[in-house]
Design an enzyme around this catalytic site. Structure first.
Site, short mmCIF file in Angstrom:
data_model
loop_
_atom_site.label_atom_id
_atom_site.label_comp_id
_atom_site.label_asym_id
_atom_site.label_seq_id
_atom_site.Cartn_x
_atom_site.Cartn_y
_atom_site.Cartn_z
N SER A 26 -4.49 -63.64 -53.17
CA SER A 26 -4.32 -63.82 -51.52
C SER A 26 -4.44 -65.70 -51.85
CB SER A 26 -5.50 -63.49 -50.98
OG SER A 26 -7.00 -63.67 -51.51
N LYS A 27 -4.86 -65.96 -50.51
CA LYS A 27 -4.59 -67.60 -50.74
C LYS A 27 -5.60 -67.99 -51.31
CE LYS A 27 -1.23 -68.75 -47.27
NZ LYS A 27 -1.06 -68.23 -46.33
#
Ligand code: GLU
Length: 527
Positions: A263-264
């Site tokens: 994810s980010k």
């Protein structure tokens, strides 16, 4: 079900795969990997690969994201046979342009009472959800509107009472053979009726995808593991509409090195970001193939055409695939070395320009018509000195870093000293293994004397090497020093850096005057 080995010999065109991105974000590594596997599978079966833009979520979709997805897939070399930009037999390929088709099938489901209007308000549903959860039950629709009298439905619709369309989810077990995971079974009795459209003109993902996969004759749906729970719902809708069922294969999640879903938080994984940092498409393709697939031997280098031959869905793993940036960097370094110096220079120059080290200039040259007439020649100048830097010099700079570049953007950090007039470094850096200031001064003086004797004509890395190494051999043993005694202060004086390419090749590119000036500056620093 055929094995992918058998499908390689299937009738050309029998296999049709697709990538169906929602343009609600930039093309990221997960989607690009799904596109790659679909592409590889279709190509090795002589089938077609389709790009379909799933933009039914009007609020979150944007043309910028669609462009980013299209541009970056093309840049990677993952090309489709049918898609919104090239059309095809089963278009249009943007869901927003297919609303009539969805309406046609929604009307059928409503008419056959396989779907119904639901008038429950969000608040009402939320209260039920909370209650079910407090009882330890999985939240599911209660079925309140499932059997409303036709007249009531008509009346509510005429009044404009807010509604959605729900699909009657049969209370039964649904199973399918996943191409990667084998047989999977779901008890749909636990699901409850699902919302498939906000109204007849506003379908939602799970419904639109079923219609499109059918209408576009998709034979194999290969997508991320996060969609597994959607598959039985989609299968039930296919059954309700009498559609054939495509094969399904769910690719493993991509995980960060901490084994949680990528994810980010783990950094930037947009293809645009990789591209901006100077990763090459062939490195990303090669790397992505290994995000879940393993050929089962030691071979690590694969081009797109070789992947088409050797990839196989059977060898895709079930467990999560770990994204390891170091591995991608090292593959990228490999591919950088496969490209010519000319090409890598071309790719590196924008980083020098962006860093403000060089400025591109365009010169108009007049040639006789037979030689092309008026032509615009691109040149570069040093932004501090305004002096022209020839392409030849720029290529020489790149050539000494070609071996160690892992991504093109690193070139600025490695080679900025070539363009700067003043180098910022601590004079302590000039000292090799416990030298004192006096010793550094002596060495720098010696270097200045020796190098000023070398003529401009002989100012080549070979000659500089011969002369300086001879000197290092000569004085080294007497002083009980290794050659770093002479070469380290030289290298630091020329670059201001702790690590760099070798001093002879750097001195050759800098030229005699600059080299001597930098030695003088170092002497000044240490005095
Ligand atoms: N639009 C869906 C997504 O972007 C596609 C899923 C699918 O392949 O069915 O996740």
């Amino acid at each position: 079900m055929f094995s992918s080995e058998e499908l390689k010999f299937a009738k050309p065109g029998a296999v049709r795969t697709r990538i169906a991105p929602s343009p609600t974000g930039l093309l990221h590594i997960g989607l690009a990997r799904t596109a790659l596997f679909n592409y590889l599978f279709a190509k090795q079966c002589q089938g077609s690969f389709v790009l379909r833009i799933e933009d039914t979520d009007l609020e979150r979709s944007s043309p910028e994201y669609e462009n980013d997805i299209i541009e970056n897939l093309k840049w990677l070399g993952i090309n489709w046979d049918e898609g919104p930009d090239i059309s095809g037999k089963y278009g249009p390929y943007r869901q927003r342009e297919r609303l009539d088709t969805y309406k046609k099938y929604l009307d059928i489901l409503l008419k056959d009472d396989k779907a119904y209007y639901c008038f429950c308000s969000e608040e009402e549903l939320e209260v039920k959800r909370q209650y079910q959860m407090s009882q330890g039950e999985a939240p599911r629709y209660s079925g309140k509107c499932a059997n409303l009298p036709k007249e009531t439905v008509k009346k509510y619709l005429a009044e404009g009472k807010p509604s959605v369309i729900r699909f009657r989810v049969a209370s039964k077990k649904v199973s399918f053979n996943d191409l990667i995971r084998g047989r999977l079974e779901f008890d749909m009795g636990l699901a409850g009726d699902i919302v498939i459209a906000k109204d007849v003109s506003t379908p939602l993902y799970n419904f639109a995808v079923v219609i499109d996969d059918f209408e576009m004759k998709i034979s194999h749906v290969i997508r991320g593991e996060e969609h597994i729970s959607n598959t039985p719902k989609q299968i039930l809708m296919q059954e309700a509409l009498g559609f054939p069922r495509p094969e399904y294969g769910h690719l493993p999640l991509i995980l960060g090195t901490d084994r949680t879903k990528l994810s980010k938080r783990h950094g930037a994984f947009g293809i645009t970001d990789f591209r901006r940092e100077g990763y090459l498409p062939e490195a990303i393709i090669n790397y992505m193939a290994f995000l879940g697939w393993n050929p089962g031997d030691e071979k690590e280098i694969y081009s797109l055409p070789s992947l088409v031959k050797e990839f196989s869905l059977e060898k895709v793993q079930k467990g999560g695939a770990i994204f390891n940036i170091k591995k991608l960097e090292s593959l990228n370094g490999f591919y950088i070395r496969q490209r010519s110096i000319e090409k890598i220079t071309e790719l590196c120059l924008p980083y020098f320009i962006e860093a403000g080290l060089i400025i591109p200039i365009f010169e108009e040259m007049q040639y006789p018509p037979a030689y092309g007439g008026k032509q615009i020649i691109q040149k570069y100048k040093n932004s501090e000195t305004e002096k022209i830097i020839t392409l030849d010099v720029l290529q020489k700079i790149i050539s000494i870093y070609h071996e160690r570049l892992k991504k093109n953007s690193e070139i600025v950090e490695l080679a900025d000293f070539f363009f700067k007039e003043k180098l910022e470094y601590d004079k302590k850096l000039l000292k090799w293994k416990g030298m004192n200031d006096g010793e550094v001064r002596d060495v720098l003086n010696k270097l200045e004397n020796i190098l000023s004797e070398i003529s401009e004509n002989n100012w080549t890395k070979e000659n500089l090497g011969n002369v300086l190494l001879l000197e290092a051999e000569r004085i080294g043993p007497a002083l009980q020093k290794d050659r770093g005694y002479l070469l380290w202060p030289l290298r630091v004086a020329l670059t201001g850096k702790e690590a760099s390419a070798g001093p002879f090749e750097i001195a050759e590119i800098l030229g005699k005057e600059k080299t001597l000036n930098r030695i003088k500056t170092a002497l000044y620093k240490i005095s």
